[in-house]
Write a protein that holds these residues in place. Sequence first.
Motif, PDB file in Angstrom:
ATOM      1  N   GLU A 205       0.742  -1.195   0.031  1.00  0.00           N
ATOM      2  CA  GLU A 205      -0.166  -0.047  -0.037  1.00  0.00           C
ATOM      3  C   GLU A 205       0.675   1.389   0.016  1.00  0.00           C
ATOM      4  O   GLU A 205       1.851   1.203   0.509  1.00  0.00           O
ATOM      5  CB  GLU A 205      -0.817  -0.188   1.045  1.00  0.00           C
ATOM      6  N   LYS A 206       0.379   2.487  -0.748  1.00  0.00           N
ATOM      7  CA  LYS A 206       0.987   3.465  -0.500  1.00  0.00           C
ATOM      8  C   LYS A 206       0.866   4.247   0.738  1.00  0.00           C
ATOM      9  O   LYS A 206      -0.414   4.343   1.105  1.00  0.00           O
ATOM     10  CB  LYS A 206       0.698   4.415  -1.786  1.00  0.00           C
ATOM     11  N   SER A 207       1.617   4.844   1.335  1.00  0.00           N
ATOM     12  CA  SER A 207       1.531   5.719   2.475  1.00  0.00           C
ATOM     13  C   SER A 207       2.350   6.800   2.328  1.00  0.00           C
ATOM     14  O   SER A 207       3.290   6.972   2.812  1.00  0.00           O
ATOM     15  CB  SER A 207       1.649   5.109   3.697  1.00  0.00           C
ATOM     16  N   ILE A 208       1.967   8.024   1.628  1.00  0.00           N
ATOM     17  CA  ILE A 208       2.730   9.069   1.230  1.00  0.00           C
ATOM     18  C   ILE A 208       3.090  10.127   2.504  1.00  0.00           C
ATOM     19  O   ILE A 208       1.995  10.762   2.978  1.00  0.00           O
ATOM     20  CB  ILE A 208       2.149   9.886   0.122  1.00  0.00           C
ATOM     21  N   THR A 209       4.349  10.195   2.832  1.00  0.00           N
ATOM     22  CA  THR A 209       4.459  10.921   4.035  1.00  0.00           C
ATOM     23  C   THR A 209       5.355  12.231   3.601  1.00  0.00           C
ATOM     24  O   THR A 209       5.696  13.008   4.430  1.00  0.00           O
ATOM     25  CB  THR A 209       5.370  10.217   4.732  1.00  0.00           C
TER      26      THR A 209
ATOM     27  N   LEU B 155      15.484   8.405 -13.359  1.00  0.00           N
ATOM     28  CA  LEU B 155      14.906   7.847 -11.887  1.00  0.00           C
ATOM     29  C   LEU B 155      15.652   7.158 -11.007  1.00  0.00           C
ATOM     30  O   LEU B 155      15.259   7.395  -9.829  1.00  0.00           O
ATOM     31  CB  LEU B 155      13.773   7.064 -12.492  1.00  0.00           C
ATOM     32  N   GLU B 156      16.737   6.429 -11.398  1.00  0.00           N
ATOM     33  CA  GLU B 156      17.470   5.668 -10.151  1.00  0.00           C
ATOM     34  C   GLU B 156      18.153   6.679  -9.477  1.00  0.00           C
ATOM     35  O   GLU B 156      18.290   6.227  -8.330  1.00  0.00           O
ATOM     36  CB  GLU B 156      18.428   4.581 -11.158  1.00  0.00           C
ATOM     37  N   GLN B 157      18.448   7.598 -10.201  1.00  0.00           N
ATOM     38  CA  GLN B 157      19.417   8.680  -9.078  1.00  0.00           C
ATOM     39  C   GLN B 157      18.390   9.229  -8.124  1.00  0.00           C
ATOM     40  O   GLN B 157      18.748   9.658  -6.992  1.00  0.00           O
ATOM     41  CB  GLN B 157      20.070   9.581  -9.952  1.00  0.00           C
ATOM     42  N   VAL B 158      17.265   9.621  -8.677  1.00  0.00           N
ATOM     43  CA  VAL B 158      16.274  10.217  -8.054  1.00  0.00           C
ATOM     44  C   VAL B 158      15.637   9.384  -6.796  1.00  0.00           C
ATOM     45  O   VAL B 158      15.677   9.818  -5.612  1.00  0.00           O
ATOM     46  CB  VAL B 158      14.803  10.664  -8.910  1.00  0.00           C
ATOM     47  N   PHE B 159      15.545   8.056  -6.947  1.00  0.00           N
ATOM     48  CA  PHE B 159      15.088   6.893  -5.963  1.00  0.00           C
ATOM     49  C   PHE B 159      16.388   6.996  -4.898  1.00  0.00           C
ATOM     50  O   PHE B 159      16.053   6.698  -3.693  1.00  0.00           O
ATOM     51  CB  PHE B 159      15.015   5.706  -6.669  1.00  0.00           C
ATOM     52  N   SER B 160      17.476   7.162  -5.384  1.00  0.00           N
ATOM     53  CA  SER B 160      18.597   7.041  -4.435  1.00  0.00           C
ATOM     54  C   SER B 160      18.516   8.135  -3.387  1.00  0.00           C
ATOM     55  O   SER B 160      19.317   7.973  -2.308  1.00  0.00           O
ATOM     56  CB  SER B 160      19.866   7.302  -5.136  1.00  0.00           C
ATOM     57  N   ARG B 161      17.763   9.279  -3.686  1.00  0.00           N
ATOM     58  CA  ARG B 161      17.848  10.259  -2.532  1.00  0.00           C
ATOM     59  C   ARG B 161      16.448   9.962  -1.669  1.00  0.00           C
ATOM     60  O   ARG B 161      16.433  10.912  -0.794  1.00  0.00           O
ATOM     61  CB  ARG B 161      17.690  11.631  -3.540  1.00  0.00           C
ATOM     62  N   LEU B 162      15.773   8.943  -1.971  1.00  0.00           N
ATOM     63  CA  LEU B 162      14.688   8.713  -0.952  1.00  0.00           C
ATOM     64  C   LEU B 162      14.981   7.762  -0.033  1.00  0.00           C
ATOM     65  O   LEU B 162      16.059   6.705  -0.001  1.00  0.00           O
ATOM     66  CB  LEU B 162      13.184   8.249  -1.860  1.00  0.00           C
ATOM     67  N   ASP B 163      14.223   8.015   1.192  1.00  0.00           N
ATOM     68  CA  ASP B 163      14.655   7.113   2.469  1.00  0.00           C
ATOM     69  C   ASP B 163      13.953   5.679   2.169  1.00  0.00           C
ATOM     70  O   ASP B 163      14.580   4.763   2.754  1.00  0.00           O
ATOM     71  CB  ASP B 163      14.191   7.770   3.572  1.00  0.00           C
ATOM     72  N   ASN B 164      12.787   5.629   1.751  1.00  0.00           N
ATOM     73  CA  ASN B 164      12.221   4.172   1.645  1.00  0.00           C
ATOM     74  C   ASN B 164      11.492   4.114   0.396  1.00  0.00           C
ATOM     75  O   ASN B 164      10.536   4.478   0.169  1.00  0.00           O
ATOM     76  CB  ASN B 164      11.109   4.217   2.566  1.00  0.00           C
ATOM     77  N   VAL B 165      12.097   3.129  -0.404  1.00  0.00           N
ATOM     78  CA  VAL B 165      11.612   2.975  -1.712  1.00  0.00           C
ATOM     79  C   VAL B 165      11.424   1.227  -1.696  1.00  0.00           C
ATOM     80  O   VAL B 165      12.345   0.637  -1.776  1.00  0.00           O
ATOM     81  CB  VAL B 165      12.396   3.282  -2.861  1.00  0.00           C
ATOM     82  N   ASP B 166      10.135   1.034  -1.881  1.00  0.00           N
ATOM     83  CA  ASP B 166       9.827  -0.268  -2.023  1.00  0.00           C
ATOM     84  C   ASP B 166       9.670  -0.779  -3.319  1.00  0.00           C
ATOM     85  O   ASP B 166       8.566  -0.362  -4.150  1.00  0.00           O
ATOM     86  CB  ASP B 166       8.347  -0.649  -1.019  1.00  0.00           C
ATOM     87  N   SER B 167      10.621  -1.808  -3.814  1.00  0.00           N
ATOM     88  CA  SER B 167      10.559  -2.254  -5.310  1.00  0.00           C
ATOM     89  C   SER B 167       9.511  -2.784  -5.786  1.00  0.00           C
ATOM     90  O   SER B 167       9.020  -3.030  -6.787  1.00  0.00           O
ATOM     91  CB  SER B 167      11.808  -2.888  -5.574  1.00  0.00           C
ATOM     92  N   LYS B 168       8.628  -3.341  -4.745  1.00  0.00           N
ATOM     93  CA  LYS B 168       7.266  -3.988  -4.884  1.00  0.00           C
ATOM     94  C   LYS B 168       6.254  -3.085  -5.226  1.00  0.00           C
ATOM     95  O   LYS B 168       4.953  -3.599  -5.647  1.00  0.00           O
ATOM     96  CB  LYS B 168       7.171  -5.274  -4.009  1.00  0.00           C
ATOM     97  N   ALA B 169       6.027  -1.922  -4.826  1.00  0.00           N
ATOM     98  CA  ALA B 169       5.095  -0.885  -4.692  1.00  0.00           C
ATOM     99  C   ALA B 169       4.822  -0.426  -6.132  1.00  0.00           C
ATOM    100  O   ALA B 169       5.567  -0.491  -7.009  1.00  0.00           O
ATOM    101  CB  ALA B 169       5.370   0.084  -3.641  1.00  0.00           C
ATOM    102  N   PHE B 170       4.030   0.252  -6.138  1.00  0.00           N
ATOM    103  CA  PHE B 170       3.384   1.232  -7.462  1.00  0.00           C
ATOM    104  C   PHE B 170       4.449   2.429  -7.691  1.00  0.00           C
ATOM    105  O   PHE B 170       4.604   3.186  -6.789  1.00  0.00           O
ATOM    106  CB  PHE B 170       2.121   1.852  -7.232  1.00  0.00           C
ATOM    107  N   PHE B 171       4.743   2.736  -8.740  1.00  0.00           N
ATOM    108  CA  PHE B 171       5.328   3.799  -9.054  1.00  0.00           C
ATOM    109  C   PHE B 171       4.046   4.687 -10.004  1.00  0.00           C
ATOM    110  O   PHE B 171       3.757   4.216 -11.024  1.00  0.00           O
ATOM    111  CB  PHE B 171       6.574   4.057  -9.687  1.00  0.00           C
ATOM    112  N   THR B 172       3.788   5.728  -9.399  1.00  0.00           N
ATOM    113  CA  THR B 172       2.468   6.382 -10.103  1.00  0.00           C
ATOM    114  C   THR B 172       2.869   7.732 -10.892  1.00  0.00           C
ATOM    115  O   THR B 172       3.677   8.466 -10.360  1.00  0.00           O
ATOM    116  CB  THR B 172       1.397   6.591  -9.038  1.00  0.00           C
ATOM    117  N   MET B 173       2.147   7.696 -12.158  1.00  0.00           N
ATOM    118  CA  MET B 173       2.591   9.336 -12.816  1.00  0.00           C
ATOM    119  C   MET B 173       1.074   9.670 -13.191  1.00  0.00           C
ATOM    120  O   MET B 173       0.229   8.848 -13.609  1.00  0.00           O
ATOM    121  CB  MET B 173       3.218   8.910 -13.840  1.00  0.00           C
ATOM    122  N   LYS B 174       0.730  11.045 -12.769  1.00  0.00           N
ATOM    123  CA  LYS B 174      -0.524  11.395 -13.307  1.00  0.00           C
ATOM    124  C   LYS B 174      -0.198  12.755 -14.149  1.00  0.00           C
ATOM    125  O   LYS B 174       0.807  13.756 -13.751  1.00  0.00           O
ATOM    126  CB  LYS B 174      -1.159  11.740 -12.145  1.00  0.00           C
TER     127      LYS B 174
END
Length: 655
Positions: free
Chosen positions: A182-186, A215-234
């Motif tokens: 589940e997403k839990s945007i904090t 995007l791989e470099q962007v993800f490296s700056r985030l604390d908690n990236v679950d590879s099994k979760a959704f990546f959403t674009m709107k």
Amino acid sequence: MHNLGRKKTLLIAALMILTLSITVYSGCSKSKSSGDPEYEARVITIEGLKPQDEADVSLTEISVAELRQLEQHDLNASYKRTTGLTEEFKMSGPYLEDVIRHLGGNLAEYAGIGVVGRDGYYCLLSKEVIDATPDLMLALVIDGEAKLDDDNAPARLAVQGQFGPYWVKQVEKIILYKEIPEKSITSVWVFRNLAAGIEPYKYEYYGSKDDAIDLEQVFSRLDNVDSKAFFTMKSADGFKKNEVINMVKSRYYIKIEGADAPTNISPYIKLGMNVQNIAWVSTNADAAIFPEKMLEYMDVSEIGGEKGITLEEVLYETEVESVKSTSFDILGTAGEKITVSGLDMSRGILVNRADGTAGVVWDPGTGHQNINNLLRIRMAKVTPSAPGSDKTGEAGDKTVPQSWTDGPAADTILTISGDGISKTMYLSLADLKGMQAAYTEQRFSTVNNYPTRKFAVAKGVNLAYLLQQAGLKSGAKSIQVEASDGYKASLTREQLLGKRYCYPDLLSGGTAAAVEVKPMLAWAFGEGQELSKAREGDLRLVIGQQGLNDVNTAVSVQMVSKITVSTSNPGSWSKAQAVKDGGQIVLQHDSMDQVKLHYTLNGEEPNENSPVYNPSTSYFQPELIKPIPVSGSGVIKVKVIGYGKYDSGVLSYAY
């Protein structure tokens, strides 16, 4: 002459038989073969299938020839590409639901599916999209061609009602996801500032060479990236696409300049299958926004001569939940940090400036410091709670402000009275919005009398909390909710305050994922499942369902102005009547349009989840109220359930 006539008759009969044979053959549900054995032997791999009562099977294959043996369906297909062009086809093939069933699975049991093309293109279909597309198809024949060209073969996914990026070509693999985190945007970042310092890559894409961020470099700056979760674009036009994060971690970019930027690009994404003019993206815990694109479709407010989107709406739009009951840290690129109550987030705006900065401007009355260039909004680690109450608002204060009980005032919008409470309360909208302990945001499943099944979102106060503040008595038995135009709805105490649910699988008829919801008075309401869709309006009563067929919209009173709590016994609904007419049973009730007649034929006691005799009303779709066919002898049991009174006794009718 007689022989000639007889021969003519036989010839006509033979032709009729031949014609009938051709007609029967052409009506067969199986698909015609391409005539190419090698093509027919091509396979699609199903990953993650676990047939009931069998060991886990990681990979299963099904050939084109085998797919043609399943029931085929025709589809006048059309979709809109993200370039704005519309494409139309005549397609036929098996429904994906039937394919999975044929292989021993049940599509409804999965949280989502990933579809992969031979060219590496990937698309994730959430359960919401699957449930909204009952004719989800693997197209084997397109515009009459059973042997698809190389751009589509061996099958194409048809997702009627969705944008082009969902219509995966060259389907090679289908991945079934039993669970998706589940997403839990904090945290909500400004993408430009999150990516600051990452060297843009000059990505050449269909004749254009533009700056793009890996995007791989962007993800490296985030604390908690679950590879099994959704990546959403709107996108700014409302299109939303999900992909599994582990599919976008490598060779996947966000183009930040040039035509239709921001847009997602990779070697696997063909032109027109992108998400163009992206407004925001999100992982499982973080969202990143493009303020200039959000301004294209979101409401704008003005503070101090500057225009922007309220921070509250930014958070709701990016699917942050429980905004008003949370505190947030507002962080600037220059190191500024202020902590703000969620109640104040509607009093600050995000301003997109010509120099590329994203400023935060506050209503001077808040006393908060303006931020020149926003980096991030994140949930604060400590959230203050109202004294004397828990975070759900179930335990009310022992005392209430005197202004609530002094009598009606010019700004009073709600009166709570009656002999079922200890004190009459007069509340303004400001009073309601100030009840931090009572604030709630919820999703609801809804059914009306047509019957139409939908979802809704609401923001407001927990009604149980309000009644506790008014001193709800143990002897209170019924509640009447009245609108300012005189419309009224009555509920028993149990109907209002008993357990009710939102059914995420309402459209497919599932109850396993039910989530308990509280009754509420909402000042913001909207259709759909995204909390950001809730828009402020008149006060309305919103409650959950006690079963999939519960018509909860019947008591969704709008423009609520008065609630009366009574100790009077509301009484029970009278029993239904049953009459056998030939091989069928007709049920009747004096208040047929106000109640639902639930019945069973297997001897069990009927309840709110039992079949409904009258799914619609006599003034909407009376043709849905049909006699019940029966054979032999047995007993039908019927219970009458409706708002405002207790359930009837059970009618047992032997036939």
